[in-house]
Design a protein around this motif. Structure first.
Motif, mmCIF file in Angstrom:
data_model
loop_
_atom_site.group_PDB
_atom_site.id
_atom_site.type_symbol
_atom_site.label_atom_id
_atom_site.label_comp_id
_atom_site.label_asym_id
_atom_site.label_seq_id
_atom_site.Cartn_x
_atom_site.Cartn_y
_atom_site.Cartn_z
ATOM 1 N N ALA A 62 0.818 -1.214 0.000
ATOM 2 C CA ALA A 62 0.000 0.000 0.000
ATOM 3 C C ALA A 62 0.853 1.266 0.000
ATOM 4 O O ALA A 62 1.927 1.323 0.596
ATOM 5 C CB ALA A 62 -0.906 -0.005 1.217
ATOM 6 N N LEU A 63 0.340 2.272 -0.677
ATOM 7 C CA LEU A 63 0.972 3.582 -0.715
ATOM 8 C C LEU A 63 0.287 4.488 0.301
ATOM 9 O O LEU A 63 -0.891 4.320 0.609
ATOM 10 C CB LEU A 63 0.837 4.198 -2.108
ATOM 11 N N SER A 64 1.020 5.456 0.796
ATOM 12 C CA SER A 64 0.426 6.451 1.688
ATOM 13 C C SER A 64 0.700 7.834 1.138
ATOM 14 O O SER A 64 1.710 8.077 0.481
ATOM 15 C CB SER A 64 0.984 6.306 3.110
ATOM 16 N N ARG A 65 -0.223 8.728 1.412
ATOM 17 C CA ARG A 65 -0.086 10.116 0.987
ATOM 18 C C ARG A 65 0.722 10.846 2.053
ATOM 19 O O ARG A 65 0.474 10.683 3.241
ATOM 20 C CB ARG A 65 -1.466 10.735 0.853
ATOM 21 N N ILE A 66 1.710 11.618 1.621
ATOM 22 C CA ILE A 66 2.549 12.369 2.553
ATOM 23 C C ILE A 66 2.564 13.834 2.143
ATOM 24 O O ILE A 66 2.204 14.187 1.024
ATOM 25 C CB ILE A 66 4.001 11.832 2.585
#
Length: 136
Positions: A62-66
């Protein structure tokens, strides 16, 4: 650099007015991204944002928004949050850090600094560093 897989700069945001960019961090951001601190503020108005692998997950997970530069309202005040490594580069070896700090300070002192997003007390508490840890 900065642990991100892809990044975007809000091209119309007045905080980076006069700081050269084409909607993404290019070479002038390289030293600023090395050692940067990313945030996961959910309700801020991001100025410099990106996607990164979620911490503790293998590649392809999974990718996360930063965000590395954002703003928001906290209580009755306003916050301009910058996780770029500006302070580590103010020794004269990186003129881009000095110029970015100048741009951000001018923006924060101007009438243009009027964030609409609210940052909750819980979000601030999650990123707060006690003063005693800052001086040791």
């Amino acid at each position: 650099a900065g642990g991100a897989l892809g990044m975007e700069i809000s091209s119309t945001h007045p905080a980076l007015k006069g700081f050269p960019h084409s909607g993404f961090p290019d070479l002038q951001f390289f030293s600023l991204l090395e050692g940067a601190t990313r945030s996961g503020f959910d309700r801020t108005a991001p100025i410099l944002t990106g996607l990164a692998l979620a911490r503790g997950r293998p590649e392809g997970a999974a990718l996360s928004r930063i965000t590395l530069l954002s703003e928001g309202r906290v209580g009755a005040g306003k916050l301009l949050w910058c996780g770029l490594n500006g302070l580590g580069n103010l020794d004269g070896g990186a003129p881009e850090a000095v110029y970015l700090l100048d741009r951000l300070m001018r923006y924060a002192a101007s009438g243009d600094f009027s964030p609409s997003a609210r940052i909750s007390d819980d979000e601030i508490e999650a990123v707060r560093i006690p003063y005693t840890q800052l001086i040791h």
